[in-house]
Design an enzyme around this catalytic site. Structure first.
Site, mmCIF file in Angstrom:
data_model
loop_
_atom_site.group_PDB
_atom_site.id
_atom_site.type_symbol
_atom_site.label_atom_id
_atom_site.label_comp_id
_atom_site.label_asym_id
_atom_site.label_seq_id
_atom_site.Cartn_x
_atom_site.Cartn_y
_atom_site.Cartn_z
ATOM 1 N N LYS A 173 6.303 1.651 123.205
ATOM 2 C CA LYS A 173 6.859 1.613 122.379
ATOM 3 C C LYS A 173 8.100 2.935 122.538
ATOM 4 C CE LYS A 173 8.259 2.129 117.663
ATOM 5 N NZ LYS A 173 7.646 1.541 116.252
ATOM 6 N N GLU A 220 -0.274 10.338 127.251
ATOM 7 C CA GLU A 220 -1.464 8.964 128.131
ATOM 8 C C GLU A 220 -0.549 8.798 128.952
ATOM 9 O OE1 GLU A 220 -1.097 10.222 124.563
ATOM 10 O OE2 GLU A 220 -2.713 10.778 124.069
ATOM 11 N N GLY A 274 3.886 0.017 116.260
ATOM 12 C CA GLY A 274 3.137 -0.764 117.360
ATOM 13 C C GLY A 274 2.018 -1.327 117.723
ATOM 14 N N ARG A 275 1.189 -1.272 115.750
ATOM 15 C CA ARG A 275 -0.038 -1.735 115.715
ATOM 16 C C ARG A 275 0.085 -3.079 115.907
ATOM 17 N NH1 ARG A 275 0.670 2.854 112.605
ATOM 18 N NH2 ARG A 275 0.970 2.180 110.540
ATOM 19 N N GLU A 313 -5.174 2.738 111.214
ATOM 20 C CA GLU A 313 -3.661 3.621 111.283
ATOM 21 C C GLU A 313 -2.504 3.316 109.901
ATOM 22 O OE1 GLU A 313 -2.103 5.252 115.195
ATOM 23 O OE2 GLU A 313 -1.303 3.434 115.179
ATOM 24 N N HIS A 372 -29.613 -6.038 115.960
ATOM 25 C CA HIS A 372 -30.081 -5.520 116.565
ATOM 26 C C HIS A 372 -30.030 -3.558 117.009
ATOM 27 C CE1 HIS A 372 -32.616 -9.037 117.424
ATOM 28 N NE2 HIS A 372 -31.115 -9.741 117.310
ATOM 29 N N LYS A 383 -1.393 16.269 117.955
ATOM 30 C CA LYS A 383 -0.658 16.089 119.135
ATOM 31 C C LYS A 383 0.261 17.240 119.459
ATOM 32 C CE LYS A 383 0.852 11.029 119.261
ATOM 33 N NZ LYS A 383 1.902 10.224 118.859
#
Ligand code: F6P
Length: 546
Positions: free
Chosen positions: A205, A211, A265-266, A351, A381, A509
């Site tokens: 975005k 990263e 973003g999400r 978030e 399990h 950040k």
């Protein structure tokens, strides 16, 4: 300072404190109509909320809370494109991305639906051109693979949806997702890729995320080493709001798909950020997924709260997290196609609603719980022991499609049996007397029964919600994702927090930016807390650096 919701919160707290108020089994005995009363549905999609400690009074109190929080007003403002993301002065208009072109969805003065439609038409044409081989790589070859570089919302949603839509039938193009800045990722993926047949999507975005920028630069080097600089224009695609930075990177306008800052973003998998989904699953499936989400958008705006799936799911979550103080929430999709759904939800829920300050500046209490999950039956399990017998109560969302996308109906019945059995076990438990009787029947000696039986007791009365739908075709997937998106927004509105910002990710950040120079060999150490300084020194020493 009193708030209009204070009385509703207080009333809920008093209801939770009633003796035996949390005895879910007793609620079933007292009300034969409970399941019907606490099942809400939109077409084939149903939520069974009956296996919770919500009775008629709690339900009424939760609905009163929603009214007191002016949830209707919030939903009207959300869909009117108001600046509901007040701390960033932005609308949250991701619904425009799945709306028809002529839908009256504005974000401020922008016609959000028309903007989204324009970009969607460009995406559809691009996907068709890649699929039919009109668009080719720098060496003139057709594309076989897509590398999506992005992180957070630019990774989790597309990855989750691509898996969901292509696991059963296989993808039209193989998509690989690279998110972490750990260089092992690109090394591992690029070993499997032919640069001459790989399309690289840079999904960001902001186009400033460290990263993604680092990985995009590495992918650029990998591609140009093999094919030369010309490959950038042919094989790199940008999905971003930051057109200036995209241009500076060298990606052509034809291969740039934009969106606006009113898409968080999400919430961006419906935007050009979802291009990898369409490349993998095909345009028709991508569009059907948008249509399913649009159906949920219509539903959340029009259904009365007591019949409104996102509202009822949100209120159930608030009852558990805020009133009863259950601080974890488990999501078990009995569906391998939804293997990454819990990871997607972790960002969407935590978030969005991992906040402790209300928009009015007052503290918020017990907002978003920790969300985790795995596909059922695998979870049974591993961690379900704790959910059944641990000291914390952890509500579970069970998610199941009645019809799978394979032709082994018996295997699907086994899967479904486990889903239903888990929720039944959580509710009904197993009393000591039952365990003792069973052990006696099996001839176990009395001293051994006395010793072991208590360990085999299940208290039961542990809450769960079951989400059942006909299938997990693209339409149903879109509807399911939008159900959770709106659940999150509704919860945020009732908690009085801003679900659409994420200031909590900023400090880390900024500090990473300050730590990085200190990791350079020979760099004089700068000021940190004592622990961090020691860790930096030890890291360098372990690398033989100073
Ligand atoms: O750091 C958190 C975050 O801002 C998320 O909200 C977002 O989805 C992710 O980073 C990636 O951001 P971008 O798409 O701008 O690279």
């Amino acid at each position: 300072m009193t708030s209009p919701t204070d009385a509703a919160w207080d009333h809920l707290v008093s209801l939770a404190a009633r003796p035996s108020g949390l005895d879910i089994r007793a609620l079933f005995s007292a009300d034969p109509g409970r399941v019907a009363r606490l099942t809400v549905a939109l077409d084939d999609l149903s939520l069974d909320l009956s296996k919770t400690a919500i009775d008629a009074s709690v339900l009424q109190a939760l609905l009163t809370l929603a009214e007191a929080a002016d949830l209707s007003g919030f939903l009207s403002r959300l869909f009117a494109g108001a600046l509901v993301n007040a701390t960033e002065s932005r609308a949250a208009m991701h619904m425009a991305l799945r709306a028809p072109e002529n839908a009256a969805l504005m974000a401020g003065s922008e016609n959000a639906a028309a903007i989204a439609h324009h970009e969607r038409a460009r995406m559809a044409a691009f996907v068709a051109a890649v699929h039919d081989g009109t668009l080719r790589s720098a060496t003139g070859e057709t594309f076989t693979d897509v590398l999506n570089i992005g992180i957070g919302g630019s990774d989790l949603g597309p990855l989750m949806a691509t898996n969901a839509l292509t696991l059963a039938r296989g993808p039209q193009l193989a998509v690989h997702y690279l998110s972490n800045v750990d260089a092992t990722g690109l090394a591992a993926i690029s070993r499997r890729l032919n640069p001459a047949r790989t399309l690289v999507l840079v999904a960001s975005k902001t186009f400033t995320t460290q990263e993604t920028a680092t990985n995009a630069a590495a992918a650029r080097a990998w591609l140009t080493q093999a094919l030369g600089e010309a490959a950038i224009a042919r094989q790199f695609v940008a999905l971003s709001t930051n057109i200036r930075a995209v241009t500076a990177f060298g990606i052509t306008p034809e291969q740039t798909f934009g969106f606006r800052d009113w898409v968080g973003g999400r919430f961006s998998l419906w935007s050009p950020v979802g291009l990898s989904i369409a490349l993998a699953a095909g345009w028709a499936d991508f569009q059907a997924m948008l249509d399913g989400a649009a159906a949920m958008d219509a539903h959340v705006q029009t259904a009365p709260f007591a019949e409104n799936l996102p509202v009822m799911l949100a209120l159930t979550g608030i009852w558990h997290a805020t009133i009863l103080g259950y601080r974890a929430h488990c999501v078990l999709a009995y569906d391998d196609r939804l293997a990454r759904f819990p990871a997607f939800l972790q960002q969407l829920e935590m978030e969005s609603n991992g906040k402790s300050l209300r928009l009015d500046g007052t503290p918020a209490h017990n907002t978003c719980p920790v969300v985790f999950g795995e596909p059922g039956t695998n979870a049974q399990h591993s961690f379900m022991q704790l959910v059944h017998q641990g000291t914390s109560i952890i509500p579970v969302d069970f998610i199941l499609a009645a019809n799978p996308d394979h032709d082994r109906p018996e295997a699907h019945r086994i899967l479904a049996a486990h889903a239903f059995a888990q929720s039944e076990a959580l509710l009904c438990g197993r009393a000591l007397s039952e365990v003792e009787a069973e052990m006696r029947e099996a001839g176990v000696p009395e001293p051994r029964i006395a010793e072991v039986a208590p360990h085999r007791v299940f208290t039961g009365n542990r809450p769960s919600v079951t989400i059942l739908q006909r299938d997990l075709r693209p339409y149903a997937l879109g509807r399911l994702i939008a159900l959770y998106e709106h659940k999150v927004a509704v919860q945020g509105a009732i908690w009085g927090i801003n679900s659409f910002d994420q200031w909590g990710v900023e400090l880390g950040k900024a500090l990473a930016g300050a730590v990085l120079p200190d990791l350079t060999p020979g760099a004089p150490p700068s000021a940190h807390d004592a622990s961090t300084s020691a860790l930096i020194a030890r890291f360098k020493a372990l690398r033989g650096e100073t």
